[in-house]
Enzyme design. Sequence first.
Site, short mmCIF file in Angstrom:
data_model
loop_
_atom_site.label_atom_id
_atom_site.label_comp_id
_atom_site.label_asym_id
_atom_site.label_seq_id
_atom_site.Cartn_x
_atom_site.Cartn_y
_atom_site.Cartn_z
N ASP A 1 0.84 -1.14 0.15
CA ASP A 1 0.23 -0.06 -0.21
C ASP A 1 0.85 1.41 -0.01
O ASP A 1 1.74 1.26 0.96
CB ASP A 1 -0.98 0.05 1.02
CG ASP A 1 -2.11 0.93 1.17
OD1 ASP A 1 -2.91 0.45 -0.25
OD2 ASP A 1 -2.57 1.90 1.51
N ASP B 1 4.40 9.25 -11.17
CA ASP B 1 5.74 9.35 -11.73
C ASP B 1 6.04 10.87 -12.44
O ASP B 1 7.16 11.29 -12.18
CB ASP B 1 6.09 8.13 -12.27
CG ASP B 1 6.48 7.09 -11.31
OD1 ASP B 1 6.54 7.36 -10.15
OD2 ASP B 1 6.59 5.92 -11.95
P1 ITT Z 1 -3.41 -2.25 -5.36
O1 ITT Z 1 -4.16 -1.78 -4.03
O2 ITT Z 1 -4.31 -3.33 -6.13
O3 ITT Z 1 -2.04 -2.58 -4.81
P2 ITT Z 1 -3.49 0.54 -6.28
O4 ITT Z 1 -2.98 1.13 -7.69
O5 ITT Z 1 -4.92 0.98 -6.04
O6 ITT Z 1 -3.27 -0.99 -6.36
P3 ITT Z 1 -2.52 2.09 -3.86
O7 ITT Z 1 -3.94 1.55 -3.20
O8 ITT Z 1 -1.21 1.57 -3.12
O9 ITT Z 1 -2.54 0.92 -5.03
O10 ITT Z 1 -2.50 3.28 -4.32
C1 ITT Z 1 -1.32 3.93 -4.54
C2 ITT Z 1 -1.62 5.32 -5.49
O11 ITT Z 1 -0.28 5.72 -5.53
C3 ITT Z 1 -1.79 4.78 -6.88
O12 ITT Z 1 -2.62 5.92 -7.27
C4 ITT Z 1 -0.45 5.04 -7.53
O13 ITT Z 1 -0.66 5.06 -8.92
C5 ITT Z 1 0.25 5.91 -6.71
N1 ITT Z 1 1.59 5.14 -6.57
C6 ITT Z 1 2.28 4.18 -5.75
N2 ITT Z 1 3.49 4.08 -5.94
C7 ITT Z 1 3.79 4.97 -6.88
C8 ITT Z 1 5.00 5.09 -7.72
O14 ITT Z 1 6.00 4.26 -7.46
N3 ITT Z 1 4.92 5.94 -8.65
C9 ITT Z 1 4.00 6.78 -8.90
N4 ITT Z 1 2.74 6.52 -8.52
C10 ITT Z 1 2.49 5.60 -7.55
#
Ligand code: ITT
Length: 196
Positions: free
Chosen positions: A73, A154
Amino acid sequence: MRKTTKQEIVLATRNKNKVVEIRAMIGDLVKIQTIADFVKIDIPEFGRSLLENSFAKAAFAFKLCGKPTLADDSGLFVSSLDGEPGIYSSRYGRNDEERITRLLKNMTGAKNRKAAFRVVFVYYYAPGKYEVFEGECVGRIAGAPRGSEGFGYDPVFIPRGHRTTFAELGPATKNRISHRSNALRKFREYLTRKTS
Ligand code: ITT
């Protein structure tokens, strides 16, 4: 020579971009499956912290698959927005473009551009047994999106010590310095210790 079998883990994420990054970082150490190989559902996120959400995803996937699971997360925490979008990063808009547009609009005129990506991984490996690995990458928010690599926020995140965004730097550099790589380095050490 004794042949050691790789530990199997199920990634409790539906985000294909996270899967690509995680595979690049620990694919040599563990055999990776994803929750999508088992079911076609989104795991709900109702928690009030990255840890609560990550734990819920990992525990849910463990119940479903009966195998060790790893959940991610993550979120972008922006100083001038009191930590927003934070744990709501994925719900800040309907897609990446909308989320970035909203973020930049909310930061209009902000002199303080400081931000940090944070991630909490939960490795759930047996009933009631789990380990937590956290990672952070500090930096600042660009004035406008730049670059075409990576995913999510990103194109607007410039890591400290660089002048270009994660989306311009590309996967080799991002995977060396990102929040995800910092956390997974700790996970590698843990797994190596556990299996040696
Ligand atoms: P899961 O819950 O299925 O893992 P998700 O995309 O909903 O997938 P999260 O709830 O963890 O994941 O939300 C993370 C948000 O932050 C999501 O909008 C991602 O695009 C962003 N995010 C996370 N890591 C990132 C990264 O390395 N680079 C850019 N954006 C990121």
